[in-house]
Structure formats: C-alpha cells, structure tokens
Write an enzyme that holds these catalytic residues in place. Structure first.
Site, PDB file in Angstrom:
ATOM      1  N   LYS A 202       0.778  -1.408  -0.049  1.00 11.14           N
ATOM      2  CA  LYS A 202      -0.024   0.140  -0.039  1.00 11.14           C
ATOM      3  C   LYS A 202       0.804   1.242  -0.069  1.00 11.14           C
ATOM      4  O   LYS A 202       1.669   1.451   0.869  1.00 11.14           O
ATOM      5  CB  LYS A 202      -1.007   0.067   1.206  1.00 11.14           C
ATOM      6  N   GLU A 275      10.817   0.983  10.092  1.00 14.51           N
ATOM      7  CA  GLU A 275      11.783   2.052   9.398  1.00 14.51           C
ATOM      8  C   GLU A 275      11.136   3.504   9.610  1.00 14.51           C
ATOM      9  O   GLU A 275      10.312   3.897   9.161  1.00 14.51           O
ATOM     10  CB  GLU A 275      12.088   1.961   7.927  1.00 14.51           C
ATOM     11  N   CYS A 309      14.529  10.369   5.441  1.00 10.10           N
ATOM     12  CA  CYS A 309      14.521   9.826   6.749  1.00 10.10           C
ATOM     13  C   CYS A 309      15.847  10.043   7.307  1.00 10.10           C
ATOM     14  O   CYS A 309      15.932  10.142   8.388  1.00 10.10           O
ATOM     15  CB  CYS A 309      14.187   8.428   6.753  1.00 10.10           C
ATOM     16  N   GLU A 407      11.467  15.827  15.051  1.00 10.67           N
ATOM     17  CA  GLU A 407      11.599  15.700  13.590  1.00 10.67           C
ATOM     18  C   GLU A 407      10.941  16.933  12.572  1.00 10.67           C
ATOM     19  O   GLU A 407       9.718  16.996  12.768  1.00 10.67           O
ATOM     20  CB  GLU A 407      11.357  14.283  12.968  1.00 10.67           C
TER      21      GLU A 407
HETATM   22  P1  NAD Z   1       2.920   8.205   7.904  1.00  6.85           P
HETATM   23  O1  NAD Z   1       3.490   7.188   9.283  1.00  6.85           O
HETATM   24  O2  NAD Z   1       2.109   9.241   8.260  1.00  6.85           O
HETATM   25  O3  NAD Z   1       2.491   7.384   6.845  1.00  6.85           O
HETATM   26  C1  NAD Z   1       3.411   6.193   6.052  1.00  6.85           C
HETATM   27  C2  NAD Z   1       2.287   5.314   5.523  1.00  6.85           C
HETATM   28  O4  NAD Z   1       1.738   4.766   6.528  1.00  6.85           O
HETATM   29  C3  NAD Z   1       1.416   5.775   4.732  1.00  6.85           C
HETATM   30  O5  NAD Z   1       1.302   4.786   3.535  1.00  6.85           O
HETATM   31  C4  NAD Z   1       0.380   6.020   5.464  1.00  6.85           C
HETATM   32  O6  NAD Z   1      -0.797   5.904   4.248  1.00  6.85           O
HETATM   33  C5  NAD Z   1       0.502   4.888   6.289  1.00  6.85           C
HETATM   34  N1  NAD Z   1      -0.377   4.718   7.543  1.00  6.85           N
HETATM   35  C6  NAD Z   1      -0.827   5.855   8.006  1.00  6.85           C
HETATM   36  N2  NAD Z   1      -1.557   5.689   9.230  1.00  6.85           N
HETATM   37  C7  NAD Z   1      -1.470   4.262   9.345  1.00  6.85           C
HETATM   38  C8  NAD Z   1      -2.201   3.370  10.204  1.00  6.85           C
HETATM   39  N3  NAD Z   1      -2.976   3.515  11.300  1.00  6.85           N
HETATM   40  N4  NAD Z   1      -1.853   1.855  10.103  1.00  6.85           N
HETATM   41  C9  NAD Z   1      -1.379   1.630   8.802  1.00  6.85           C
HETATM   42  N5  NAD Z   1      -0.872   2.437   7.815  1.00  6.85           N
HETATM   43  C10 NAD Z   1      -1.113   3.860   8.064  1.00  6.85           C
HETATM   44  O7  NAD Z   1       4.347   8.690   7.721  1.00  6.85           O
HETATM   45  P2  NAD Z   1       4.876  10.115   6.542  1.00  6.85           P
HETATM   46  O8  NAD Z   1       4.376  11.226   7.485  1.00  6.85           O
HETATM   47  O9  NAD Z   1       4.046   9.755   5.330  1.00  6.85           O
HETATM   48  O10 NAD Z   1       6.166   9.818   6.442  1.00  6.85           O
HETATM   49  C11 NAD Z   1       7.191  10.611   6.848  1.00  6.85           C
HETATM   50  C12 NAD Z   1       7.655   9.930   8.014  1.00  6.85           C
HETATM   51  O11 NAD Z   1       8.140   8.684   7.667  1.00  6.85           O
HETATM   52  C13 NAD Z   1       8.730  10.848   8.568  1.00  6.85           C
HETATM   53  O12 NAD Z   1       8.812  10.436  10.047  1.00  6.85           O
HETATM   54  C14 NAD Z   1      10.272   9.999   8.202  1.00  6.85           C
HETATM   55  O13 NAD Z   1      11.249  10.146   8.799  1.00  6.85           O
HETATM   56  C15 NAD Z   1       9.709   8.516   8.064  1.00  6.85           C
HETATM   57  N6  NAD Z   1      10.301   7.827   7.043  1.00  6.85           N
HETATM   58  C16 NAD Z   1      11.397   6.872   7.475  1.00  6.85           C
HETATM   59  C17 NAD Z   1      12.291   5.987   6.648  1.00  6.85           C
HETATM   60  C18 NAD Z   1      13.270   5.069   7.227  1.00  6.85           C
HETATM   61  O14 NAD Z   1      13.698   4.458   6.498  1.00  6.85           O
HETATM   62  N7  NAD Z   1      13.608   5.001   8.401  1.00  6.85           N
HETATM   63  C19 NAD Z   1      12.081   6.501   5.245  1.00  6.85           C
HETATM   64  C20 NAD Z   1      11.254   7.349   4.593  1.00  6.85           C
HETATM   65  C21 NAD Z   1      10.295   8.058   5.910  1.00  6.85           C
END
Ligand code: NAD
Length: 538
Positions: A202, A275, A309, A407
């Site tokens: 997804k 991650e 990230c 962050e």
């Molecule tokens: P997010 O957690 O809001 O969303 C990420 C994904 O999770 C999306 O596909 C979203 O639809 C899904 N999601 C949201 N709520 C959910 C739930 N309750 N259950 C299941 N899935 C759900 O994150 P974001 O704001 O889109 O992304 C940015 C964050 O991601 C930042 O904190 C960044 O540091 C982190 N990130 C980490 C890495 C890594 O490798 N460590 C890489 C990229 C981004």
C-alpha cells in the site's frame, strides 16, 4: 505558473508539459494513468485526485480499495506465494537482473513521474531508481548465499547432522511513505520476492502512480502476474486488514504510526520491521576537510527538501572551526537553485503538502520567537509553487524550541558549536531517535571511535548518508525511536523468512542405549560432555 519547465522538449513521450499545452487540465497523459491504475485491486466507488505538489496541477484520478479488496488481494497473493516459493534461485535471479536493467533503461520515465508526484528535484529523484536497481542486483547475486541451507554443528559429532533452512514467510505486507515513493515502495518488496514470498503493498495516498509504475516494471521483469498486488487508500482504514492478513509487515513511515503498527502486529503474533523517523546529527571535527563537510551538509539537510529519513537536522561543529565552516555552509546554501519542474539542474524542489509546509513554518517561527538566529532562509516561496520553503539554517537553538529535538522533516537545520569530543558525542546522542549520523574528520581511526559511541543504526564518515544507504550489503535501520529491524544485507532478506532447523540422527538414540541403566547413561553423557569441551567443541 512560475515552475521551471523543460526547455524545448517534452521529457518523456508519456508526459504532457503544461507550458506546451496550456489547456491541459491534467499534467499527465491520462492513458498512462489508466494503464497504471488498472493494476490496483480497488473496487470502491471512492477515488483520489492526485495533484503535483510542485504546481498544484492534477495528475490523475486513482481509485481506492475497500477492506474486502485487501482481503481478496492477500488471498490471491497467498496462492501465488505457494507457487513462487518452489521456484529455483536461478529463476528469481533472472527476474531480479531483468528488473535492474529495466529500471536503468526506463529511468527517465521513472524520474518524470517521481518529480511530478513529489515535487522533488530530479537529481534527488535519481537516487530512487539507483537504489532500487542496486537492491535488485544485490539480492540477485546473493540470494543463494543468504538462503541456501547451511550446515550447523550437530550435538553428537558425525552422528547428528543438522541444517538451517530458510523458509519464506508467505505474504509480506508493505506500507510505504511518500518521500521516496519509488524506492520505499519497491526495495523492501524486492527482498521479500527474492526470499520466495508474495507481496501486497500500500503506497502513500500522495504517490500511488510512481509505485504503480514500479509494479508494472516488476511484472515486465518476469515476476509472475499476481505475485505482487497493490491496494490504495488511507492507511488508517487499510492498515488493520493488511496486518490481519499478512505473515509479516514491513512499514516505513512516522514513529507515531510505527507504534500503532507494532501493537497490531503483536496482537497477530507476526513480525514486523519498522523504519521510522530521525533527527540525524553530523559532527564536524576540527581536522575535517571543511569544504567537503559543507558540501555533505547541504546535501544531507536539503535533499528532497529535507524530507528524507536520513536527512540531517542537527550539525555540531568544533568551536575552533565553527565560523569558517558556517561561512562555507551558508554560502553553499544561498547558492542553491530552487525551482519547480522536472528538468535537471535544480538543487531543491517543493515540499509534499500544505501540512508539511505548515510543520516546517511552525518549527522555524517557534524557534525565531524564542531567540534563534536565522543564517539563511526561513521563508515560504509561494512565487515558486504552493509548498516551497527556502533552505534554512538556524543558530542559537535550545531545548525549549520544537526544532531542537522534534523531527521537522523539512529543509531546516540547526548549527551548534562544541568544545570537546565527549561533548560532541553527548550532543549527538541527545533525544529519542537513532537513525543516521555522520562524522567528518581526516583522522579515520578517531572518526570510527566516535562512530562506535553514537547510538544510530548507520554512521557515515566523510559522507553524510549516501555511503551507508547505497551499500546494500550492509544492514540499514534505526535504533531507539527510529525503528526495529533492518533493511538491506542479510538482515534485509532474512526478516522475510522463518528459520527451520532440520536434524538427521544416525545410530545413537537420545536416551539410555545398549542396555545402560538410566544412571549409567547419565554418567556416560556427563563424561562425553567433558570430552567434547576438552576437544574445543562449541
Ligand atoms: P506516516 O506514518 O503518516 O505514513 C506512512 C504510511 O503509513 C503511509 O502509507 C500511510 O498511509 C500509512 N499509515 C498511516 N496511518 C496508518 C495506520 N494507522 N495503519 C497503517 N498504515 C498507516 O508517515 P509520513 O508522514 O507519510 O512519512 C514521513 C515519516 O516517515 C517521517 O517520520 C520519516 O522520517 C519517516 N521515514 C522513515 C524512513 C526510514 O527508512 N527510516 C524512510 C522514509 C520516511
């Protein structure tokens, strides 16, 4: 519209350039959108109009999935997983190497779509096909090494032969974010396929089209149709049915969502890798090459507008070189070319959304209100596009400011002087995150000694993040609130397998033998253990 557009050429045959076609309501050719979205398992009446954050212009309408669609996708994928698990390593290697070549050959098309969908600069988009191709090649070349049965020491020399087998988990659920929509949607899944699993993924709601182009390439590379299925919709709605149907979950996203997912996976007793976020530090020692450190800091802080990230948001500089370093860093930052559009020659593009722009603006305003000094930036750029923000360097940041340890996930970095190596390490270890760090020094041994004291999953020396991220043979992931588990390397593929130990016992039984009494048997075994220890057996 002020965006920088391709000069004199449409970037790819499938894309429509609004400057050349000002009446077009959609930036993308809708036959491309239909071709891509056809692959979604989505039967809901609802859909999302995906827009380019760089310009606000619409890209295409993407249908949403229902919870029933998620269940159906897992059922289909489970059938395919059973077949795929029987394929030879050579067959998997062939598909992975095809994928590598396809990605390299079609990179311009991939870059166009990433740029439109995320608003990022093309040079930062280029990291994505590069990373996915590296991952495909790495697992193609190493899957046998990682997965072939391994002989282990049996308890009785010669008479107990034991092997460790790696069995695919089944169907892996992958939930990915918008910031690197090609690599985050694909790279983890490639390792899952290499290990013999099926995948249901997804992508984030901002960036489905890039992920769908990846899926098209997976199928063109020769992976069987239906082995990888994709659903689309809000994470809050589709996340739970994914977790309820998956054998393992690979999640990349925020720490807050990661905790929700960890709880739900625990309830199902399935494993997960998480991650998550970071507040990554760079340490610049006094013997560092300051030009190199300044170049690395610009890339680390502002790649994809800091929405990475492993981006750097905290920069600690030895006080004896602080002024000299900061001058170079600020000058390089001020020289950055910020623009919308899909052409090369741009150093920073747009942020992803209004929400992300507001977080960045709030963090900077809060810091400035509480006394932080702005060395450059700190302003929105509506003249470039709806969500543009200047690359920003702050000084004088302290622990009452949000930007200090939260962050930001935007183009904002705080610079601090330090007086000693011990202070630098203590500052780098402040806060809850532990994803990535960097140390700049001409003294490799000293830099490695510092690296070992930093509580981060990856540490780069004389490079900000690329060296660890692109070295696929080494694991990558976070400590503390930055996550659990690792992608890449042996860990990145082993997470998708169950370990099964298969022992064959010859002659000797485990219990009194050859008419021995229980006590005599116990004495023989005790003497045998002492003999084995004396022989140096593990
Ligand atoms: P997010 O957690 O809001 O969303 C990420 C994904 O999770 C999306 O596909 C979203 O639809 C899904 N999601 C949201 N709520 C959910 C739930 N309750 N259950 C299941 N899935 C759900 O994150 P974001 O704001 O889109 O992304 C940015 C964050 O991601 C930042 O904190 C960044 O540091 C982190 N990130 C980490 C890495 C890594 O490798 N460590 C890489 C990229 C981004």
């Amino acid at each position: 519209m002020t965006s920088q557009q391709p000069k004199g050429r449409p970037s790819a045959a499938t894309l429509r350039d609004p400057e050349f076609d000002p009446d077009a309501s959609y930036v993308l050719d809708q036959t491309l959108v239909r071709r891509l979205t056809r692959r979604l398992i989505a039967s809901s009446d609802e859909s999302t109009l995906v827009r380019s954050p760089a310009t606000g212009r619409p890209l295409g309408v993407v249908p949403k999935s229902t919870t029933d669609d998620v269940e159906a996708a897992f059922a289909r994928a489970r059938h395919m997983a059973g077949l795929w698990a029987q394929t030879s390593f050579a067959e998997r290697e062939r598909c992975l190497l095809n994928l590598h070549d396809l990605i390299m050959d079609r990179r311009e098309e991939i870059l166009d779509l990433i740029c439109w969908e995320t608003g990022k600069a093309r040079i930062h988009a280029f990291d994505e096909p590069l990373h996915v191709a590296l991952t495909a090649r790495y697992y193609a070349r190493t899957l046998e090494r990682h997965l072939a049965p391994k002989r282990k020491s049996g308890v009785v020399p010669i008479l107990t032969q034991i092997e460790e087998h790696r069995i695919p988990k089944g169907v892996v659920g992958i939930i990915s974010p918008w910031n690197y929509p090609f690599t985050m949607a694909l790279a983890d899944g490639i390792a899952a396929l290499a290990a013999g699993n099926a995948v249901v993924s997804k992508p984030d709601h901002h960036t489905p089209l890039t992920a769908l182009l990846g899926l098209e390439l997976i199928e063109e590379a020769g992976f069987p149709k239906g082995l990888w299925l994709m659903v689309y919709g809000e994470g809050r709605k589709l996340g739970t049915p994914m977790i309820e149907n998956a054998d393992y979950i690979c999640f990349t996203g925020s720490t807050a969502t990661g905790k929700v997912i960890a709880r739900q996976c625990a309830e199902q007793l399935i494993g997960c890798s998480l991650e998550l976020g970071g507040k990554n530090p760079i340490i610049v020692l006094k013997d560092a090459d300051l030009d190199r450190a300044a170049e690395g800091a610009v890339r680390a802080a502002f790649s994809n507008g800091g929405q990475l990230c492993v981006s750097t948001e905290r920069l600690y500089v030895d006080e004896s070189v602080y002024d000299a370093f900061v001058e170079k860093f600020v000058a390089r930052t001020k020289a950055m070319r910020i623009s919308a559009g899909i052409n090369w020659g741009v150093d920073m593009g747009s942020l992803i959304s209004k929400e992300q722009l507001e977080i960045v603006d709030d963090h900077v305003k809060d810091a400035v209100d509480k006394g932080a000094r702005v060395l450059t930036g700190a302003t929105t750029r509506p003249d470039l596009g709806p969500y543009f923000y200047e690359p920003t360097i702050l000084e004088g940041v302290h622990d009452e400011m949000d930007v200090h340890q939260e962050e930001t996930f935007g183009p904002v970095i705080s610079v601090y002087p330090f007086a000693s190596e011990a202070e630098a390490v203590a500052l780098a270890n402040e806060g809850d995150y532990g994803l990535n760090a960097a140390v700049y020094s001409r003294d490799g041994a000293r830099a490695r000694r510092i690296a070992n004291q930093i509580k981060c999953g990856t540490v780069n020396i004389n490079e900000a993040f690329g060296a660890t991220f692109a070295s696929i043979d080494a694991p990558m992931g976070g400590m503390r609130s930055s996550g659990m588990g690792r992608r890449q390397g042996a860990e990145g593929i082993h997470r998708y397998t169950e370990v099964q130990s298969v022992a064959t016992q010859y002659l000797l039984r485990f219990g009194p033998f050859m008419g021995l009494t229980d006590q005599a048997y116990a004495n023989v075994m005790a003497a045998s253990l002492k003999a084995l220890k004396a022989l140096g057996r593990a």
